[in-house]
Design an enzyme around this catalytic site. Structure first.
Site, PDB file in Angstrom:
ATOM      1  N   TRP A 100       0.832  -1.212   0.000  1.00 52.54           N
ATOM      2  CA  TRP A 100       0.000   0.000   0.000  1.00 52.54           C
ATOM      3  C   TRP A 100       0.861   1.254   0.000  1.00 52.54           C
ATOM      4  O   TRP A 100       0.528   2.241  -0.662  1.00 52.54           O
ATOM      5  CB  TRP A 100      -0.990  -0.006   1.159  1.00 52.54           C
ATOM      6  CG  TRP A 100      -1.974  -1.135   1.043  1.00 52.54           C
ATOM      7  CD1 TRP A 100      -2.144  -2.176   1.914  1.00 52.54           C
ATOM      8  CD2 TRP A 100      -2.919  -1.364  -0.028  1.00 52.54           C
ATOM      9  NE1 TRP A 100      -3.125  -3.026   1.449  1.00 52.54           N
ATOM     10  CE2 TRP A 100      -3.606  -2.555   0.271  1.00 52.54           C
ATOM     11  CE3 TRP A 100      -3.222  -0.678  -1.211  1.00 52.54           C
ATOM     12  CZ2 TRP A 100      -4.604  -3.076  -0.570  1.00 52.54           C
ATOM     13  CZ3 TRP A 100      -4.207  -1.198  -2.044  1.00 52.54           C
ATOM     14  CH2 TRP A 100      -4.876  -2.386  -1.717  1.00 52.54           C
ATOM     15  N   ASP A 167      -1.962   6.730   6.302  1.00 54.41           N
ATOM     16  CA  ASP A 167      -2.979   5.806   5.799  1.00 54.41           C
ATOM     17  C   ASP A 167      -3.315   4.829   6.930  1.00 54.41           C
ATOM     18  O   ASP A 167      -2.503   3.978   7.279  1.00 54.41           O
ATOM     19  CB  ASP A 167      -2.425   5.065   4.572  1.00 54.41           C
ATOM     20  CG  ASP A 167      -3.379   3.998   4.038  1.00 54.41           C
ATOM     21  OD1 ASP A 167      -4.472   3.811   4.618  1.00 54.41           O
ATOM     22  OD2 ASP A 167      -3.026   3.345   3.025  1.00 54.41           O
ATOM     23  N   LYS A 191     -12.456  -1.721   6.112  1.00 50.65           N
ATOM     24  CA  LYS A 191     -11.677  -2.597   6.983  1.00 50.65           C
ATOM     25  C   LYS A 191     -12.175  -2.499   8.427  1.00 50.65           C
ATOM     26  O   LYS A 191     -12.305  -3.500   9.098  1.00 50.65           O
ATOM     27  CB  LYS A 191     -10.194  -2.244   6.909  1.00 50.65           C
ATOM     28  CG  LYS A 191      -9.667  -2.176   5.465  1.00 50.65           C
ATOM     29  CD  LYS A 191      -8.815  -3.348   5.088  1.00 50.65           C
ATOM     30  CE  LYS A 191      -8.545  -3.445   3.594  1.00 50.65           C
ATOM     31  NZ  LYS A 191      -7.833  -2.312   3.005  1.00 50.65           N
TER      32      LYS A 191
HETATM   33  C1  LIG Z   1      -7.158  -1.874   1.743  1.00 47.58           C
HETATM   34  C2  LIG Z   1      -6.153  -0.826   1.873  1.00 47.58           C
HETATM   35  C3  LIG Z   1      -6.014   0.210   0.928  1.00 47.58           C
HETATM   36  C4  LIG Z   1      -6.845   0.283  -0.326  1.00 47.58           C
HETATM   37  O1  LIG Z   1      -8.116   0.723  -0.081  1.00 47.58           O
HETATM   38  P1  LIG Z   1      -9.152   0.993  -1.265  1.00 47.58           P
HETATM   39  O2  LIG Z   1     -10.289   1.611  -0.507  1.00 47.58           O
HETATM   40  O3  LIG Z   1      -9.482  -0.323  -1.880  1.00 47.58           O
HETATM   41  O4  LIG Z   1      -8.551   1.925  -2.233  1.00 47.58           O
HETATM   42  C5  LIG Z   1      -5.069   1.183   1.153  1.00 47.58           C
HETATM   43  N1  LIG Z   1      -4.284   1.148   2.238  1.00 47.58           N
HETATM   44  C6  LIG Z   1      -4.364   0.171   3.158  1.00 47.58           C
HETATM   45  C7  LIG Z   1      -3.446   0.179   4.341  1.00 47.58           C
HETATM   46  C8  LIG Z   1      -5.294  -0.851   3.007  1.00 47.58           C
HETATM   47  O5  LIG Z   1      -5.377  -1.836   3.914  1.00 47.58           O
END
Ligand SMILES: *Cc1c(COP(=O)(O)O)cnc(C)c1O
Length: 354
Positions: A100, A167, A191
């Protein structure tokens, strides 16, 4: 029968949230209309958006501290470019802790110079780099708090005068942190917060509006702030279910209460992984994620049997990501401790058989 859902995302949500969400699809709070068929400008939906925005700040302890919460679209992946679009004038730093982070770096490169200040790539992202130097002339430093795929997690964040962007897609609302150390936090809802379709962005207002570059309206945080996160039609269902999940968390006792449960779940599985010779953990011990436990089976001949035992016990979603292999048990906020107990029992049963 409801399965034990260890999926990495989209993933488990509280059962009571599922019930309330499905009721609102038929009729929202006795108004004679579905959540899905009312105007986003109706007083009912405006209240939902306001409550979701203020509850997000409340849970993070950021109320009255100059932050704004937004519910945007395009997933966390959109934030990879939106953060750079809004904040990257010349040079930004990124800590590369896995897939990511790399995707975030790729997008940011379109907007300016990127310094990879630290990486654990040589060891397939098994650990979190520490003690690295942070150049003082960065527009911001970008971190990924929890590495969903590799199962590592920052336990402490670098102290720096450079603005911090984080993030938190896979560990938002899971543990107590001083969230005011960050200038911008983003998290895809699917998540730990709600269904796919919205992304929480928490931004400190005073870092906005300094960019000389022209920013298209939909990409501009300032526009979304000025419009109370209603610049265009928001993803009404995803925002509503996120609100229900945040209310569930608040009723449980907030982040402090869930953190305790999350630690019990993580301790349970990691002590089994450590003691059981049939399994070996992937991530470095001090950096292990409380959200995603990554592990391998040491004796390949036992794999089919383990998989079959998991299937019979109703365990779902523990296959590892293709870039790591093995297994990954994701233990987000809504996963009950009992589900981890069922998995751990199977692991120790397998050891006795092996
Ligand atoms: C799942 C995830 C993403 C991607 O998220 P999307 O909403 O599918 O773009 C980005 N960063 C992390 C840490 C993730 O776990």
């Amino acid at each position: 029968m409801k399965k034990h859902n260890f999926s990495a995302g989209p993933c488990i949500l509280p059962q009571e949230v599922m019930v309330k969400a499905s009721e609102a699809v038929i009729e929202l709070d006795g108004i004679g209309l579905s959540l899905l068929e009312i105007s986003h400008r109706s007083k009912e939906f405006v209240a939902i958006m306001e409550n979701a925005r203020s509850l997000a700040l409340e849970l993070l302890g950021l109320e009255g501290k100059g932050y704004q919460a937004l519910f945007l679209q395009g997933g966390a992946s959109m934030q990879f470019l939106m953060t750079a679009y809004n904040l990257l004038d010349k040079k930004a730093g990124y800590v590369n802790t896995g897939t990511w982070s790399q995707k975030a770096i790729k997008e940011a490169r379109l907007f300016g110079d990127i310094v990879e200040v630290a990486t654990s790539q040589k060891e397939n992202f098994k650990y979190i780099p520490k003690g690295f130097e942070i150049p003082s002339d960065l527009d911001y430093l970008h971190l990924t708090s929890n590495n969903t795929i590799f199962g590592t997690q920052f336990k402490e964040f670098p102290k720096t005068n450079v603005p911090l962007v984080c993030d938190m897609s896979s560990d938002i609302f899971s543990r107590q942190l001083d969230f005011a150390q960050f200038d911008l936090i983003y998290a895809g809802a699917q998540k730990n917060m709600g269904p796919a379709g919205t992304t929480l962005v928490v931004v400190k207002e005073d870092i906005l509006g300094k960019m000389s570059r022209k920013i298209p309206s939909m990409m501009d945080y300032s526009v979304h702030v000025a419009k109370d996160s209603m610049f265009n039609t928001p993803p009404v269902f995803a925002v509503y279910v996120s609100l229900l999940t945040m209310q569930w968390l608040k009723n449980l006792g907030g982040i402090a209460a869930i953190e305790e449960i999350n630690e019990r779940k993580a301790n349970l599985i990691y002590s089994e992984i450590e003691l059981n010779p049939v399994f070996s953990g992937f991530a470095a011990k001090e950096d292990r994620s409380t959200m995603n436990a990554t592990f391998n089976i040491t004796d390949d001949e036992l794999k089919d049997e383990f998989d079959e035992m998991c299937r019979e016990a109703g365990i779902s979603g523990i296959n590892g990501h293709r870039s790591v292999g093995g297994y990954r048990a994701s233990m987000y906020n809504a996963l009950p401790l009992e589900s981890v107990g069922v998995l751990v029992d199977i692991m120790s049963e397998l050891e006795k058989k092996g």
